[in-house]
Structure formats: structure tokens, C-alpha cells
Design a protein around this motif. Structure first.
Motif, PDB file in Angstrom:
ATOM      1  N   THR A  43     -13.603  35.756 -11.872  1.00 55.06           N
ATOM      2  CA  THR A  43     -14.100  36.296 -13.155  1.00 55.06           C
ATOM      3  C   THR A  43     -15.624  36.201 -13.264  1.00 55.06           C
ATOM      4  O   THR A  43     -16.181  36.427 -14.338  1.00 55.06           O
ATOM      5  CB  THR A  43     -13.456  35.542 -14.344  1.00 55.06           C
ATOM      6  OG1 THR A  43     -13.707  34.147 -14.191  1.00 55.06           O
ATOM      7  CG2 THR A  43     -11.965  35.793 -14.418  1.00 55.06           C
TER       8      THR A  43
ATOM      9  N   THR B 256      -7.461  37.409 -16.191  1.00 56.62           N
ATOM     10  CA  THR B 256      -6.830  36.135 -16.570  1.00 56.62           C
ATOM     11  C   THR B 256      -5.352  36.345 -16.883  1.00 56.62           C
ATOM     12  O   THR B 256      -4.485  35.590 -16.419  1.00 56.62           O
ATOM     13  CB  THR B 256      -7.557  35.538 -17.788  1.00 56.62           C
ATOM     14  OG1 THR B 256      -8.926  35.384 -17.450  1.00 56.62           O
ATOM     15  CG2 THR B 256      -6.976  34.194 -18.176  1.00 56.62           C
TER      16      THR B 256
ATOM     17  N   ILE C  59      -9.278  31.008 -18.691  1.00 55.47           N
ATOM     18  CA  ILE C  59      -8.187  30.621 -17.793  1.00 55.47           C
ATOM     19  C   ILE C  59      -7.628  29.253 -18.181  1.00 55.47           C
ATOM     20  O   ILE C  59      -6.456  28.959 -17.954  1.00 55.47           O
ATOM     21  CB  ILE C  59      -8.674  30.655 -16.325  1.00 55.47           C
ATOM     22  CG1 ILE C  59      -8.704  32.103 -15.861  1.00 55.47           C
ATOM     23  CG2 ILE C  59      -7.816  29.803 -15.415  1.00 55.47           C
ATOM     24  CD1 ILE C  59      -9.192  32.312 -14.473  1.00 55.47           C
TER      25      ILE C  59
END
Lengths: 233, 292
Positions: free
Chosen positions: A163, A175, A199
Motif C-alpha cells: 500500500t 486492504t 490493515i
């Protein structure tokens, strides 16, 4: 207790015989969702690359609960590590994931093409199959690399900063995709992340990497998740 | 038009040379694609020079330990191929090993290889008591001297190289595009690198022997550079580069024969003209697209 997917026993990892991490002992259980966190330069990627056998183990040993040839792991590298000089379509990138189980001289089968197409569909990019890979946004490229990892039909997936450098909408999409893979397919997910961010609420465990050491701690309970068997540090 | 008809006739005097040119033009870009993708284009300059050093070394060793190579009676070409292939394969394998283990930049290693090979070629030639114009001719490559026997050698070698590149395209693409993924998949990345380098060495050593360093380097680089501008897929990149190389080799041969100019520069001029046309078209199209 189930056999761990990866178990490090007093492992030292580094480059050119210089250890970055020393005496690391931890295990990652089947079905676990784990993040490797820590400050820049702490050795998160070194630890991930060590688990993937991309760098030699300087001391100790790493045991695997899967066969690298028969059932290789999925791997999502940092997208900047790929060279844009390659003229390559999105589908060609994803198809590479199916090479994992394809011996030399074997033709890419219809099944492999179907698996690649389905993997692309699972990350929501089926319509982009014929587009040049380099024309995609950072978040789309990342999803293509996840589709490539899925095309290998792995039981465990390793991701390096999936990410990093993407907008928040793409971060949410990635996610949620990883959380769904972990929840619905019991896929073991090990990822490197500079900051846990979104996350965090899906994780079973955190491996904190700092000062040449790596320590695992369970966070499943605080996230309201059932911890996988044996996932406590 | 009459010239075109003449060179297309089956009894054309330079038919073998024409076929040899087209073969070099077809196969060199197949290898050159990997030079471009792996960002090691300068290897295309260094390896032909290493090949030349190998030819000079083979002749010098023959002179010193066997006798004058002027009495070889046609065996010079085989001797040259042996020297060229030995040096080129050794150099490519060493460069491949250093690529993984060395600390300095790859350009520095390739530059040093070029300089050493160029100096070695001149020194070896100077020390060869029988060094003569024929060897210098071999070092330059003379496609017009192609015989049916040497054409057969080219067909077999280049055919085998093209076959290997096609048969193992998955593995070669994987280790070139994402070497780490290949290792994670349990592929023997080092072995596939070696396969690629041996094919490169074989194509370059025979290319230099047949068409000379200029034509070989030109076909290694210019057609892939041209096709890279317009292709979106790996397969069309490889096949398109090879076809463009073959077509420009044919067109270059036609120009050289028609206007009585040297062959290699004519071929490279045609290939470069194609690059200029494609690059200009792409640039204009992009400018129009941005303006719209």
C-alpha cells in the motif's frame, strides 16, 4: 498445533556476510495474517526476502511448511522494482504467475489462461487485461501484481509494501482484497508495511522489526478475531 | 525494379550472401530484444570485439604451435569460429557471474571488457607472424564471401538459437522481467541466465564472422529500438523486431547492390531510416493526441 508455514530458528539475515537481523526466532501459522512493521532501514524487507529465500541465511535455519516447487508461494514485490522498459500487457504480467507450476517447454494451457483471467477478475481489473501494464495507476499496478500472485494458486502470499505510495481509495481496495483472501480462503498473508494503517484491524499478529531484532506479538484478540492455532508469539 | 528482379532470381550470383544477410538481420534482433530489456546494450559493442579477439587469438596460437595458417586451405573459417565462440562464451559467462556478484556498475565492466578486447585483438594480430589481410577480413566479417557451406553453418546455428529463444521464452521472460519471482517459484534463474548468454554468444560470434561487428551490433539494437516504440506486447516485440531486421537487411542489400555502396553501412542506414520514421510518427501522434 498445526505445522507452521514458515519457522525461523535463531536466524541471522543480511547482505555480503553483514547481518542486518540476528537471532530471529518466530513462526507464522497457516491462515495467519501478519504484518512486518518497523522504521525505515530496520530490516523488514530483509526479513521478508530471507523468508522467500531471496537472500542467504547467514546463521540458523528456516523451515517451511510447503514445497517451493510443487506449491510455491505468491509474491508481490515493490512495484518500482519492475522495469518499465518491458512492453507488456496486464494479462501477460498476470499470466507470469501461472509459470510457477509450468515446467520448461510446456505450453501455457487453457486452464492457466483461465486462472490468470479469474485472478484478474478477483482484483477487479478484468476490463484492463489488454491494456499496457505501465499505463495503469500505482494502485491498479499493485492489484495486477496481486492478481499475478493469485495466478500461482498459492496457500501463502508475501507482499512487500503493497500500500506504499498509493491513494487512500486504492489502499482501501487492496486492504479489503487481502482481508477477503485471508478470511474466505484461509490464505496465509505476510506483508511488509511501514505503517499498519487500515490493515491493522484485519491482522492476527505483528512482527516488529527494529535494532537488528524481530519480535512477534498477537493482535488478533484486540481486533476481535479468532487467533489461528499457535499464532501467539 | 530490374535490380530487385535480378536479386530475387534463384541463380543470382550473390544469393548465399543475400540469404546470409537476411538471416543475420532476422536472428540478431531476437537476441537484441534481451539486450534492450536487460539494459545491457553496450554488451552488443563489447561482445563483437571479444569475438574479434578470439579470432586473432586462435590464429596466433595456430601459428605458434602448429604452423602457418595460410596453409589451412579453407579451414581458417572453422579456426576462426572456434576462437570466436570460445572467447565470446567465456566472456559472457564471466560477465553474467560478475553481474550477480560484482560491486561496480555493469557499464564499467562492459566498458573494461571492450577496452581489453580491443587492445588484445591488436596485440595478438601484431604478434602473429602470419597475420595478413585475410585475417583482418575475417575480423571485419565479409558477408559477400558467404558460401553454401557457411550458409549451412549459419542456418543451423541461428536456427538453433531462434529455437531456444522461442522454446524457453517463458523462462527467459520471467528471469528478465522479475528475477526475484523466478527464484521464489523455485526456477533456476542462474541456469536460464546462462542459457540466454550462451545463445547471445553464439549469435554474436557467428554474426561477427559472417557480417562483421558493425552490421551485427546494428541489427542487435536498431530493430528492437524501433519496434519498442510501437508495440505493447512481448510476443509482437520479439517477432516484430526479427521481421523488421530481416526486411531492413534485404532492403540494405538491395541498396548496396543497386548503388554500389558497402553492405553493412547500407543495412544500418536503412534500419536507422526505419527507426527515424517510426520515432517521428510516434512523436507527432503523441503531440496531436496531447493537443486534442
Amino acid at each position: 498445533m498445526t505445522e507452521p508455514v514458515v519457522a525461523l530458528r535463531d536466524v541471522s539475515l543480511g547482505y555480503d556476510s553483514t547481518a542486518v537481523l540476528e537471532h530471529v526466532s518466530l513462526a507464522i501459522q497457516r491462515g495467519e495474517f501478519v504484518a512486518l512493521t518497523g522504521p525505515n532501514g530496520a530490516g523488514k524487507t530483509t526479513l521478508l526476502r530471507g523468508m522467500l529465500r531471496l537472500i542467504p541465511v547467514l546463521a540458523g535455519r528456516i523451515e517451511y511448511g510447503f514445497d517451493h516447487i510443487a506449491n510455491p508461494p505468491g509474491y508481490v514485490p515493490q512495484r518500482e522494482s519492475l522495469d518499465p522498459i518491458f512492453p507488456i500487457t496486464v494479462f501477460e504480467v498476470v499470466l507470469m504467475g501461472t509459470y510457477a507450476k509450468l515446467p520448461p517447454l510446456w505450453h501455457v494451457s487453457r486452464r492457466a489462461r483461465r486462472v490468470a483471467a479469474e485472478s484478474l477478475e478477483r482484483v477487479g481489473l478484468a476490463a484492463a487485461a489488454r491494456r499496457p501494464y505501465w499505463e495503469l495507476s500505482g494502485g491498479q499496478k499493485q492489484r495486477v501484481l496481486i492478481a499475478r500472485a493469485l495466478a500461482a494458486e498459492p496457500a501463502v502470499m508475501f507482499l512487500d509494501e503493497p500500500t506504499a505510495g498509493i491513494d487512500s481509495a486504492a489502499e482501501v481496495a487492496i486492504t479489503e482484497l487481502l482481508a477477503r483472501l485471508n478470511r474466505e480462503q484461509r490464505m496465509t498473508i505476510v506483508l511488509v508495511s511501514h505503517h499498519v494503517g487500515r490493515i491493522g484491524s484485519f491482522l492476527d499478529s505483528l512482527i516488529e522489526v527494529d535494532d537488528g531484532a524481530a519480535t512477534k506479538r498477537a493482535v488478533a484478540a484486540q481486533n476481535g478475531r479468532d487467533a489461528p492455532v499457535g499464532s501467539t508469539a | 525494379m530490374s535490380t530487385l528482379v535480378e536479386i530475387l532470381r534463384s541463380d543470382f550470383l550473390l544469393r548465399d550472401a543475400l540469404l546470409g544477410s537476411v538471416l543475420v538481420g532476422f536472428v540478431c534482433p531476437l537476441v537484441g530484444v534481451y539486450f534492450l530489456l536487460r539494459r545491457m546494450i553496450f554488451l552488443g559493442v563489447a561482445l563483437p570485439q571479444v569475438s574479434a579477439a578470439g579470432i586473432a587469438a586462435a590464429f596466433l596460437l595456430y601459428s605458434l604451435f602448429v604452423g602457418p595458417h595460410s596453409t589451412l586451405a579453407g579451414g581458417e573459417r572453422l579456426l576462426a569460429i572456434a576462437g570466436s565462440a570460445t572467447f565470446t562464451v567465456t566472456a559472457t559467462v564471466l560477465l553474467a557471474l560478475w553481474e550477480r556478484r560484482g560491486r561496480e556498475r555493469v557499464e564499467a565492466r562492459i566498458g573494461a571488457t571492450y577496452a581489453i578486447a580491443a587492445a588484445a585483438t591488436m596485440l595478438l594480430l601484431a604478434k602473429d607472424p602470419h597475420g595478413d589481410a585475410e585475417i583482418v577480413g575475417l575480423l571485419k566479417g565479409d558477408i559477400l564471401a558467404t558460401t553454401s557451406a557457411s550458409l549451412t553453418v549459419m542456418l543451423v546455428t541461428f536456427g538453433a538459437a531462434a529455437l531456444v529463444l522461442f522454446a524457453f521464452r517463458k523462462e527467459l521472460l520471467l528471469v528478465s522481467f522479475d528475477r526475484d519471482l523466478a527464484v521464489v517459484f523455485g526456477k533456476r534463474a542462474g541456469l536460464w541466465d546462462l542459457v540466454l548468454y550462451v545463445v547471445i554468444a553464439a549469435v554474436i560470434s557467428l554474426g561477427v564472422m559472417s557480417a562483421g561487428p558493425m552490421a551485427t551490433f546494428g541489427f542487435l539494437v536498431v530493430p528492437p529500438l524501433t519496434v519498442r516504440l510501437i508495440t505493447r506486447r512481448m510476443l509482437t516485440f520479439s517477432v516484430g523486431s526479427a521481421l523488421l531486421g530481416a526486411v531492413t537487411a534485404f532492403a540494405g542489400f538491395y541498396c548496396a547492390y543497386r548503388y554500389d555502396v558497402p553492405l553493412a553501412p547500407a543495412e544500418i542506414a536503412v534500419a536507422s531510416a526505419a527507426l527515424a520514421v517510426v520515432a517521428t510518427t510516434v512523436a507527432v501522434r503523441r503531440a496531436v493526441w496531447r493537443a486534442a
